[in-house]
Design a protein around this motif. Structure first.
Motif, mmCIF file in Angstrom:
data_model
loop_
_atom_site.group_PDB
_atom_site.id
_atom_site.type_symbol
_atom_site.label_atom_id
_atom_site.label_comp_id
_atom_site.label_asym_id
_atom_site.label_seq_id
_atom_site.Cartn_x
_atom_site.Cartn_y
_atom_site.Cartn_z
ATOM 1 N N UNK A 1 0.873 -1.370 0.058
ATOM 2 C CA UNK A 1 -0.078 0.045 0.027
ATOM 3 C C UNK A 1 0.903 1.002 -0.003
ATOM 4 N N UNK A 2 2.161 1.290 0.718
ATOM 5 C CA UNK A 2 2.760 2.390 0.711
ATOM 6 C C UNK A 2 3.305 2.725 -0.648
ATOM 7 N N UNK A 3 3.812 1.767 -1.335
ATOM 8 C CA UNK A 3 4.401 1.861 -2.706
ATOM 9 C C UNK A 3 3.326 2.405 -3.649
ATOM 10 N N UNK A 4 2.126 1.995 -3.498
ATOM 11 C CA UNK A 4 1.021 2.292 -4.499
ATOM 12 C C UNK A 4 0.570 3.716 -4.181
ATOM 13 N N UNK A 5 0.512 4.055 -2.838
ATOM 14 C CA UNK A 5 0.156 5.431 -2.546
ATOM 15 C C UNK A 5 1.207 6.355 -2.934
ATOM 16 N N UNK A 6 2.391 6.169 -2.765
ATOM 17 C CA UNK A 6 3.672 6.945 -3.206
ATOM 18 C C UNK A 6 3.493 7.394 -4.885
ATOM 19 N N UNK A 7 3.043 6.000 -5.703
ATOM 20 C CA UNK A 7 2.921 6.051 -6.861
ATOM 21 C C UNK A 7 1.858 7.273 -7.109
ATOM 22 N N UNK A 8 0.845 7.208 -6.455
ATOM 23 C CA UNK A 8 -0.284 7.993 -6.578
ATOM 24 C C UNK A 8 -0.104 9.477 -6.388
ATOM 25 N N UNK A 9 0.878 9.722 -5.350
ATOM 26 C CA UNK A 9 1.153 10.853 -4.768
ATOM 27 C C UNK A 9 2.400 11.660 -5.912
ATOM 28 N N UNK A 10 3.021 10.632 -6.488
ATOM 29 C CA UNK A 10 4.043 11.231 -7.408
ATOM 30 C C UNK A 10 3.356 11.686 -8.478
ATOM 31 N N UNK A 11 2.289 11.039 -9.148
ATOM 32 C CA UNK A 11 1.623 11.446 -10.188
ATOM 33 C C UNK A 11 0.938 12.772 -9.835
ATOM 34 N N UNK A 12 0.636 13.142 -8.732
ATOM 35 C CA UNK A 12 -0.100 14.521 -8.440
ATOM 36 C C UNK A 12 0.915 15.560 -8.222
ATOM 37 N N UNK A 13 2.161 15.255 -7.981
ATOM 38 C CA UNK A 13 3.104 15.948 -7.495
ATOM 39 C C UNK A 13 3.026 16.379 -5.893
ATOM 40 N N UNK A 14 2.306 15.758 -5.366
ATOM 41 C CA UNK A 14 2.163 15.993 -3.892
ATOM 42 C C UNK A 14 3.418 15.460 -3.094
ATOM 43 N N UNK A 15 3.360 15.694 -1.942
ATOM 44 C CA UNK A 15 4.535 15.306 -1.183
ATOM 45 C C UNK A 15 4.161 13.600 -0.525
#
Ligand code: CMC
Length: 455
Positions: free
Chosen positions: A176-190
């Motif tokens: 879940x951490x890997x997935x959530x970070x992939x999402x945040x990366x696409x949004x440009x969010x921390x």
């Protein structure tokens, strides 16, 4: 006492009249199998079954599917009972260990899952190497594969029980951490770090939707909908991605690398991508007035359009997962009043029209799990590109449970299918100077490469 005669089938070669006997093996449920493992040594021929439509590739005690009856069992428990009475970590424990956990075991397992949720800070640097607009599944394949360098054979013996637990616990906790970070990366969010006091699904939602400016506190309906969705996608027997993980694992490869192969296989539209197509179809239908036109298109044999999220290759009466998810989908929809609502309202109308249509009734075409999972994920506020990523998180336990099962069975051989060769017979090598005169045939006809090779 007279020994019971083993059941067998006999294959007769029509040309030679020779007979070959193969024994039948019975499982605890479902179709029996003919043991063809000696077919080549006895007959000199291979069996041919592209797509494995009639082939049992292994024996397994984890998941059982009866497509005709619409039954899905994990370790003997019906998916409906599991989804309605337990949570995702409990189902993970069951798939991995064969039994449901008692309170103590559940608490201990929860501890294992929460203690390993963080990623090594060095892993975070991998993300910045991906293009900003990368598909999150591309990131998932890369990051999960990269974990193999952090959990390498140099430090872990993955053939031992201890080593296997390292792979199991780290993958389940970190996905879940890997997935959530992939999402945040696409949004440009921390990136948002995991919070150990939250349960598995709450923590996942927290990492997906919290920002340093504001904590996200999901409603119970949202947490439940995600948790049920994870349960319903946890395992599905020898599907393409699970078979991919097992095939990679059969060579003794690093388990994190094997799971990365599974992620790649799940990415395909014929496997994990169907829920994405449901939402795309709803965008295309656009409004209720257009539903009839699309239903007619789906029924028209000359039109390739199919109603996405309806019908199933294995479940021919109903998809048991869809029945469960429908309930949680509706509770979530009741709660939501967002900009997405018209799309979700359109989905419920489409479902109603299709379920009352003679064509869909006569062909037993019911909504499948992807119809509702697409709607739930959209209602949770996720973009379509993240749908397969959520499926990846859910299916990780299936992959790793089946990988573990293979590893526990010491007699398992490397997976090495054979083929029906349809290429050239052996021929004499043509020296380069002689080839210009002999090669009249066009190279790669009708392709870009063909144009490149045109002289
Ligand atoms: N819309 C319209 N007609 C359909 C549909 C549909 N969604 N699904 C099947 N049919 C028709 C099909 O045309 C055929 O008609 P006929 O008997 O006149 O030739 C009949 O129903 C039987 O279908 P089939 O093609 O033999 O069924 P299949 O097992 O080959 O296909 C399927 C199963 C899932 C590929 C198909 O139902 C489909 O394309 N559905 C839409 C895509 C979808 O929702 N996929 C997700 C499946 S769930 C994946 C998972 O378990 O993870």
């Amino acid at each position: 006492m007279e020994k019971e005669k083993k059941k067998s089938v006999t294959v007769i070669d029509n040309q030679t009249g020779k007979k070959f006997e193969f024994f039948i093996k019975h499982g605890s449920s479902g179709p029996s199998v003919v043991d063809f493992s000696t077919f080549y040594s006895k007959t000199g021929m291979f069996t041919y079954d592209p797509g494995y439509t009639s082939t049992a590739s292994c024996q397994s005690a984890i998941t059982y599917i009866d497509g005709e009856k619409g039954k899905l069992l994990h370790r003997g428990y019906a998916i409906e009972d599991l989804a309605n009475n337990s949570d995702y970590p409990e189902v993970c424990y069951l798939l991995l260990n064969g039994e449901l956990p008692d309170e103590n075991q559940k608490e201990k397992f929860r501890g294992i899952l929460t203690n390993h949720t963080m990623l090594h800070e060095q892993i975070l640097r991998f993300y910045s190497g991906f293009r900003r607009d990368s598909h999150p599944m591309a990131i998932m394949v890369g990051i999960v594969g990269a974990l193999s360098s952090f959990y390498s054979e140099k430090n872990y013996d993955f053939s031992s029980i201890e080593g296997q637990w390292v792979a199991v616990s780290r993958l389940l906790a970190k996905m879940p951490t890997i997935a959530a970070i992939a999402y945040k990366y696409s949004l440009g969010q921390p990136f948002i770090y995991p919070k150990n006091e939250l349960n598995y699904s709450e923590n996942f939602l927290h990492m997906l939707f919290s920002t340093p400016c504001g904590e996200y506190h999901p409603s119970l309906a949202r947490v439940e909908a995600l948790d049920k969705l994870l349960i319903l996608h946890a395992d599905h027997e020898q599907n393409a991605s699970t078979s991919t993980v097992k095939m990679a694992g059969s060579s003794g490869a690093n388990p994190f690398a094997c799971v990365a192969a599974g992620v790649a296989s799940l990415w395909g539209p014929a496997h994990g991508g169907a829920n994405e197509s449901v939402i795309r179809m709803l965008y295309e239908i656009e409004k209720e007035e257009n539903i009839k036109e699309y239903i007619d298109k789906a029924k028209d044999k000359k039109d390739p359009f199919r109603l996405m999220g309806f019908g199933h290759r294995v479940y021919k009466n109903h998809d048991p997962r869809a029945n469960v998810l429908r309930k949680y989908c509706y509770s979530l929809l009741e709660e939501i009043d967002s900009v997405n609502y018209p799309l979700l309202k359109l989905a419920t109308k489409l479902e109603e029209v299709a379920l009352n249509d003679k064509y869909f009734i006569s062909k037993k075409l019911y909504p499948n799990v992807d119809f509702y999972s697409g709607i739930i994920l959209k209602a949770l506020g996720l973009p379509e590109s993240m749908f397969t990523v959520i499926f990846t998180v859910a299916r990780t336990v299936g992959w790793i449970s089946q990988w573990k099962e293979v590893n526990e069975n010491q007699t398992t051989k490397i997976s090495r299918p054979r083929q029906l060769y349809i290429g050239k017979d052996e021929r004499a090598f043509t020296k380069l100077r002689d080839r210009n005169r002999t090669s009249k045939k066009k190279m790669f006809p009708g392709t870009v490469l063909g144009r490149l090779f045109q002289t």
